[in-house]
Design a protein around this motif. Structure first.
Motif, PDB file in Angstrom:
ATOM      1  N   LEU A  31       1.029  -1.262  -0.027  1.00 33.46           N
ATOM      2  CA  LEU A  31       0.030   0.019   0.063  1.00 33.46           C
ATOM      3  C   LEU A  31       0.867   1.348  -0.103  1.00 33.46           C
ATOM      4  CD1 LEU A  31      -2.934   1.086   0.200  1.00 33.46           C
ATOM      5  CD2 LEU A  31      -2.592   0.884   2.597  1.00 33.46           C
ATOM      6  N   SER A  32       0.460   2.186  -0.907  1.00 35.45           N
ATOM      7  CA  SER A  32       1.329   3.373  -0.880  1.00 35.45           C
ATOM      8  C   SER A  32       0.577   4.505  -1.387  1.00 35.45           C
ATOM      9  CB  SER A  32       2.523   2.985  -2.030  1.00 35.45           C
ATOM     10  OG  SER A  32       3.184   4.550  -2.088  1.00 35.45           O
ATOM     11  N   PHE A  33       0.657   5.746  -0.784  1.00 30.59           N
ATOM     12  CA  PHE A  33      -0.259   6.827  -1.153  1.00 30.59           C
ATOM     13  C   PHE A  33       0.415   7.818  -1.999  1.00 30.59           C
ATOM     14  CE2 PHE A  33      -2.952   5.083   2.027  1.00 30.59           C
ATOM     15  CZ  PHE A  33      -4.029   5.537   1.855  1.00 30.59           C
ATOM     16  N   VAL A  36      -0.488   9.691  -5.615  1.00 34.30           N
ATOM     17  CA  VAL A  36      -1.837   9.630  -5.839  1.00 34.30           C
ATOM     18  C   VAL A  36      -2.544  10.275  -5.097  1.00 34.30           C
ATOM     19  CG1 VAL A  36      -1.506   7.200  -6.672  1.00 34.30           C
ATOM     20  CG2 VAL A  36      -1.975   7.627  -4.256  1.00 34.30           C
ATOM     21  N   ASN A  37      -3.863  10.458  -5.633  1.00 32.66           N
ATOM     22  CA  ASN A  37      -5.137  11.446  -4.908  1.00 32.66           C
ATOM     23  C   ASN A  37      -5.260  10.386  -3.884  1.00 32.66           C
ATOM     24  OD1 ASN A  37      -7.288  12.155  -3.664  1.00 32.66           O
ATOM     25  ND2 ASN A  37      -7.606  13.399  -5.725  1.00 32.66           N
ATOM     26  N   PRO A  38      -5.193  10.866  -2.215  1.00 31.83           N
ATOM     27  CA  PRO A  38      -5.493   9.845  -1.322  1.00 31.83           C
ATOM     28  C   PRO A  38      -7.019   9.272  -1.197  1.00 31.83           C
ATOM     29  CG  PRO A  38      -4.505  11.909  -0.534  1.00 31.83           C
ATOM     30  CD  PRO A  38      -4.588  11.931  -1.990  1.00 31.83           C
ATOM     31  N   LYS A  41      -7.487   6.823  -3.862  1.00 34.72           N
ATOM     32  CA  LYS A  41      -6.770   5.452  -3.379  1.00 34.72           C
ATOM     33  C   LYS A  41      -7.612   4.890  -2.061  1.00 34.72           C
ATOM     34  CE  LYS A  41      -3.343   2.501  -3.122  1.00 34.72           C
ATOM     35  NZ  LYS A  41      -2.731   1.899  -4.255  1.00 34.72           N
ATOM     36  N   GLN A  44     -10.524   3.384  -4.172  1.00 42.93           N
ATOM     37  CA  GLN A  44     -10.008   2.353  -4.816  1.00 42.93           C
ATOM     38  C   GLN A  44      -9.895   0.917  -3.749  1.00 42.93           C
ATOM     39  OE1 GLN A  44      -5.974   2.290  -6.008  1.00 42.93           O
ATOM     40  NE2 GLN A  44      -6.001   0.573  -7.305  1.00 42.93           N
ATOM     41  N   ILE A  45      -9.395   1.070  -2.652  1.00 37.58           N
ATOM     42  CA  ILE A  45      -9.142   0.044  -1.518  1.00 37.58           C
ATOM     43  C   ILE A  45     -10.708  -0.433  -0.998  1.00 37.58           C
ATOM     44  CG2 ILE A  45      -8.415  -0.472   0.711  1.00 37.58           C
ATOM     45  CD1 ILE A  45      -6.191   1.729   0.278  1.00 37.58           C
ATOM     46  N   SER A  48     -12.291  -2.535  -3.835  1.00 38.67           N
ATOM     47  CA  SER A  48     -12.077  -3.721  -4.122  1.00 38.67           C
ATOM     48  C   SER A  48     -12.708  -4.809  -3.867  1.00 38.67           C
ATOM     49  CB  SER A  48     -10.483  -3.807  -3.748  1.00 38.67           C
ATOM     50  OG  SER A  48     -10.505  -3.954  -2.415  1.00 38.67           O
TER      51      SER A  48
END
Length: 144
Positions: A31-33, A36-38, A41, A44-45, A48
């Motif tokens: 996981l990395s921010f 990217v726009n938090p 992100k 997206q998480i 999923s």
């Protein structure tokens, strides 16, 4: 003890949700921010499949827990949630090959023993908080 089935349902759905969330996060990779726009992100998480399903099961677990809380004392119901740790630790050992060393096994044993003692504490009392002789167990003398 009348509501033990609902309590155990809450425990198992809570544990199942944890396992789904873990699987979902493992399938997403590290996981990395960074860069990217938090907000995107996080969306997206959350959306999923395994994460979304795990969160949905958590909602079911919470609804069940709310029902339980409407029927039994919090001091009786809440400690049972520790059994979710027992279920998660055992399933994580088999599904994710996580460590289940002697200290964790001992802790699981203590959790189970404590839960058994708490379950025994409810014997002889009904859901209204009266003992078998009909005497109120509440300080105010009024049943709920």
């Amino acid at each position: 003890m009348k509501y033990i089935v609902f309590i155990l349902f809450t425990v198992m759905t809570n544990a199942a949700a944890q396992l789904m969330l873990k699987y979902g996060m493992m399938s997403m990779g590290p996981l990395s921010f960074a860069g990217v726009n938090p907000v995107l992100k996080i969306l997206q998480i959350v959306f999923s499949p395994w994460i979304f399903f795990g969160l949905s099961v958590f909602v079911i677990s919470m609804a069940s827990h709310l029902y339980v809380l409407s029927k039994v004392d919090l001091s009786f119901a809440y400690p049972f949630l520790s059994l979710a740790y027992v279920a998660v630790a055992i399933f994580a050992y088999f599904v994710f090959r996580e460590d289940l060393n002697a200290w964790r096994v001992a802790g699981i044993g203590f959790i189970c023993l404590g839960t058994i003692l708490i379950a025994q504490s409810d014997r002889g009392h009904d859901a209204a908080g009266t003992d078998l002789a009909g005497v109120s167990m509440h300080k105010s003398g009024m049943s709920q």
